[in-house]
Design a protein around this motif. Structure first.
Motif, PDB file in Angstrom:
ATOM      1  N   ILE A  81      40.729 -70.560  15.775  1.00  0.00           N
ATOM      2  CA  ILE A  81      41.383 -69.331  16.253  1.00  0.00           C
ATOM      3  C   ILE A  81      42.147 -69.612  17.543  1.00  0.00           C
ATOM      4  N   ARG A  82      41.533 -70.313  18.483  1.00  0.00           N
ATOM      5  CA  ARG A  82      42.212 -70.626  19.751  1.00  0.00           C
ATOM      6  C   ARG A  82      43.467 -71.463  19.509  1.00  0.00           C
ATOM      7  N   LYS A  83      43.386 -72.413  18.607  1.00  0.00           N
ATOM      8  CA  LYS A  83      44.542 -73.262  18.305  1.00  0.00           C
ATOM      9  C   LYS A  83      45.692 -72.429  17.740  1.00  0.00           C
ATOM     10  N   ILE A  84      45.388 -71.554  16.803  1.00  0.00           N
ATOM     11  CA  ILE A  84      46.436 -70.727  16.191  1.00  0.00           C
ATOM     12  C   ILE A  84      46.977 -69.713  17.186  1.00  0.00           C
ATOM     13  N   ILE A  85      46.114 -69.120  18.006  1.00  0.00           N
ATOM     14  CA  ILE A  85      46.589 -68.198  19.044  1.00  0.00           C
ATOM     15  C   ILE A  85      47.511 -68.941  20.002  1.00  0.00           C
ATOM     16  N   GLY A  86      47.196 -70.191  20.318  1.00  0.00           N
ATOM     17  CA  GLY A  86      48.075 -70.999  21.159  1.00  0.00           C
ATOM     18  C   GLY A  86      49.461 -71.176  20.541  1.00  0.00           C
ATOM     19  N   MET A  87      49.506 -71.375  19.241  1.00  0.00           N
ATOM     20  CA  MET A  87      50.795 -71.499  18.537  1.00  0.00           C
ATOM     21  C   MET A  87      51.563 -70.172  18.574  1.00  0.00           C
ATOM     22  N   LEU A  88      50.838 -69.072  18.375  1.00  0.00           N
ATOM     23  CA  LEU A  88      51.471 -67.754  18.415  1.00  0.00           C
ATOM     24  C   LEU A  88      51.987 -67.440  19.818  1.00  0.00           C
ATOM     25  N   LYS A  89      51.243 -67.869  20.825  1.00  0.00           N
ATOM     26  CA  LYS A  89      51.671 -67.676  22.209  1.00  0.00           C
ATOM     27  C   LYS A  89      52.936 -68.480  22.490  1.00  0.00           C
ATOM     28  N   LYS A  90      52.945 -69.723  22.067  1.00  0.00           N
ATOM     29  CA  LYS A  90      54.108 -70.591  22.270  1.00  0.00           C
ATOM     30  C   LYS A  90      55.355 -70.007  21.605  1.00  0.00           C
ATOM     31  N   ALA A  91      55.172 -69.325  20.485  1.00  0.00           N
ATOM     32  CA  ALA A  91      56.290 -68.699  19.764  1.00  0.00           C
ATOM     33  C   ALA A  91      56.689 -67.349  20.356  1.00  0.00           C
ATOM     34  N   GLY A  92      55.961 -66.886  21.376  1.00  0.00           N
ATOM     35  CA  GLY A  92      56.292 -65.617  22.019  1.00  0.00           C
ATOM     36  C   GLY A  92      55.825 -64.390  21.265  1.00  0.00           C
ATOM     37  N   LEU A  93      54.834 -64.564  20.411  1.00  0.00           N
ATOM     38  CA  LEU A  93      54.348 -63.425  19.635  1.00  0.00           C
ATOM     39  C   LEU A  93      53.138 -62.742  20.268  1.00  0.00           C
ATOM     40  N   VAL A  94      52.353 -63.495  21.040  1.00  0.00           N
ATOM     41  CA  VAL A  94      51.181 -62.907  21.700  1.00  0.00           C
ATOM     42  C   VAL A  94      51.114 -63.336  23.152  1.00  0.00           C
ATOM     43  N   GLU A  95      50.340 -62.566  23.892  1.00  0.00           N
ATOM     44  CA  GLU A  95      50.035 -62.875  25.288  1.00  0.00           C
ATOM     45  C   GLU A  95      48.515 -62.945  25.399  1.00  0.00           C
ATOM     46  N   VAL A  96      48.032 -63.943  26.104  1.00  0.00           N
ATOM     47  CA  VAL A  96      46.592 -64.121  26.272  1.00  0.00           C
ATOM     48  C   VAL A  96      46.258 -63.855  27.731  1.00  0.00           C
ATOM     49  N   ARG A  97      45.290 -62.993  27.953  1.00  0.00           N
ATOM     50  CA  ARG A  97      44.846 -62.674  29.311  1.00  0.00           C
ATOM     51  C   ARG A  97      43.707 -63.601  29.696  1.00  0.00           C
ATOM     52  N   ALA A  98      43.966 -64.432  30.682  1.00  0.00           N
ATOM     53  CA  ALA A  98      42.936 -65.364  31.150  1.00  0.00           C
ATOM     54  C   ALA A  98      41.878 -64.605  31.945  1.00  0.00           C
ATOM     55  N   GLY A  99      40.689 -65.142  31.954  1.00  0.00           N
ATOM     56  CA  GLY A  99      39.617 -64.537  32.734  1.00  0.00           C
ATOM     57  C   GLY A  99      38.929 -63.409  31.994  1.00  0.00           C
ATOM     58  N   ILE A 100      39.617 -62.284  31.859  1.00  0.00           N
ATOM     59  CA  ILE A 100      39.005 -61.127  31.197  1.00  0.00           C
ATOM     60  C   ILE A 100      39.030 -61.265  29.680  1.00  0.00           C
ATOM     61  N   GLY A 101      39.824 -62.175  29.201  1.00  0.00           N
ATOM     62  CA  GLY A 101      39.921 -62.383  27.754  1.00  0.00           C
ATOM     63  C   GLY A 101      40.779 -61.329  27.098  1.00  0.00           C
ATOM     64  N   GLY A 102      40.968 -61.517  25.849  1.00  0.00           N
ATOM     65  CA  GLY A 102      41.766 -60.573  25.085  1.00  0.00           C
ATOM     66  C   GLY A 102      43.172 -61.083  24.846  1.00  0.00           C
ATOM     67  N   THR A 103      43.752 -60.604  23.803  1.00  0.00           N
ATOM     68  CA  THR A 103      45.080 -61.008  23.386  1.00  0.00           C
ATOM     69  C   THR A 103      45.850 -59.763  23.006  1.00  0.00           C
ATOM     70  N   SER A 104      47.141 -59.747  23.313  1.00  0.00           N
ATOM     71  CA  SER A 104      47.977 -58.608  22.940  1.00  0.00           C
ATOM     72  C   SER A 104      49.290 -59.110  22.354  1.00  0.00           C
ATOM     73  N   LEU A 105      49.941 -58.238  21.601  1.00  0.00           N
ATOM     74  CA  LEU A 105      51.225 -58.579  20.996  1.00  0.00           C
ATOM     75  C   LEU A 105      52.326 -58.498  22.048  1.00  0.00           C
ATOM     76  N   CYS A 106      53.289 -59.385  21.944  1.00  0.00           N
ATOM     77  CA  CYS A 106      54.444 -59.362  22.842  1.00  0.00           C
ATOM     78  C   CYS A 106      55.600 -58.545  22.278  1.00  0.00           C
ATOM     79  N   LYS A 107      55.530 -58.207  21.004  1.00  0.00           N
ATOM     80  CA  LYS A 107      56.569 -57.435  20.333  1.00  0.00           C
ATOM     81  C   LYS A 107      55.907 -56.326  19.527  1.00  0.00           C
TER      82      LYS A 107
END
Length: 138
Positions: A41-67
Motif C-alpha cells: 500500500i505504501r509503495k502504491i501510494i508513493g506512486m500515486l503521490k508522485k503522479a500528483g493524485l494524492v497528498e500524504v500527511r506526515a506525522g498525523i497520517g492520512g492521505t487525501s486526493l489532490c484532484k
C-alpha cells in the motif's frame, strides 16, 4: 504476454477508499480493505503521490486526493502505477526462428494490431472518471 500488474486495481481501490471514507484512510485501514501487506500500500501510494493524485500527511497520517474525483481518470491511475513495461502493454517473445516464415514475420504482422488494442484500452480508461466508477458501488 504478461498480465497487467495488480497495482492498477489496488491503486483504484486506494483512491476509491480515500474518496468515499477519507477520515478512515490510514495505511493499515487501506491494507485491511485491500487485504494486502501495508508495504505494498505504501509503495502504491508513493506512486500515486508522485503522479500528483494524492497528498500524504506526515506525522498525523492520512492521505487525501489532490484532484476532484471527476478529474481523475482510470488512465491517470493506470499511468501512475506503471503497469506496463516501456509504454508497451504487449511484449513479444524473444528470438523467434528467422528461418521460419512465421517466426520471421510474426512481430511485424502483429505489432500494429497490438498497438491498436492498447490505444483502444487507454481511450476507454480515459473516458471513465473515478467519480463514475464510485457511482457504481452499491
Amino acid at each position: 504476454m504478461k498480465q497487467i500488474s495488480s497495482r492498477f486495481s489496488i491503486a483504484v481501490h486506494i483512491l476509491s477508499l480515500i474518496a468515499t471514507i477519507p477520515t478512515e484512510c490510514t495505511g493499515d485501514f487501506i491494507a485491511g480493505s485491500v487485504n494486502t501487506n501495508p508495504v505494498i500500500i505504501r509503495k502504491i501510494i508513493g506512486m500515486l503521490k508522485k503522479a500528483g493524485l494524492v497528498e500524504v500527511r506526515a506525522g498525523i497520517g492520512g492521505t487525501s486526493l489532490c484532484k476532484d474525483t471527476d478529474k481523475i481518470t482510470l488512465l491517470d491511475v493506470y499511468r501512475a502505477v506503471e503497469v506496463i513495461e516501456n509504454g508497451e502493454l504487449f511484449n513479444f517473445h524473444n528470438h523467434p526462428n528467422p528461418n521460419c516464415t512465421v517466426g520471421r514475420n510474426i512481430e511485424s504482422a502483429l505489432r500494429a494490431e497490438m498497438r491498436d488494442a492498447q490505444t483502444a484500452m487507454e481511450q476507454r480508461l480515459s473516458n471513465v472518471s473515478l467519480q463514475q466508477l464510485i457511482a457504481n458501488f452499491k
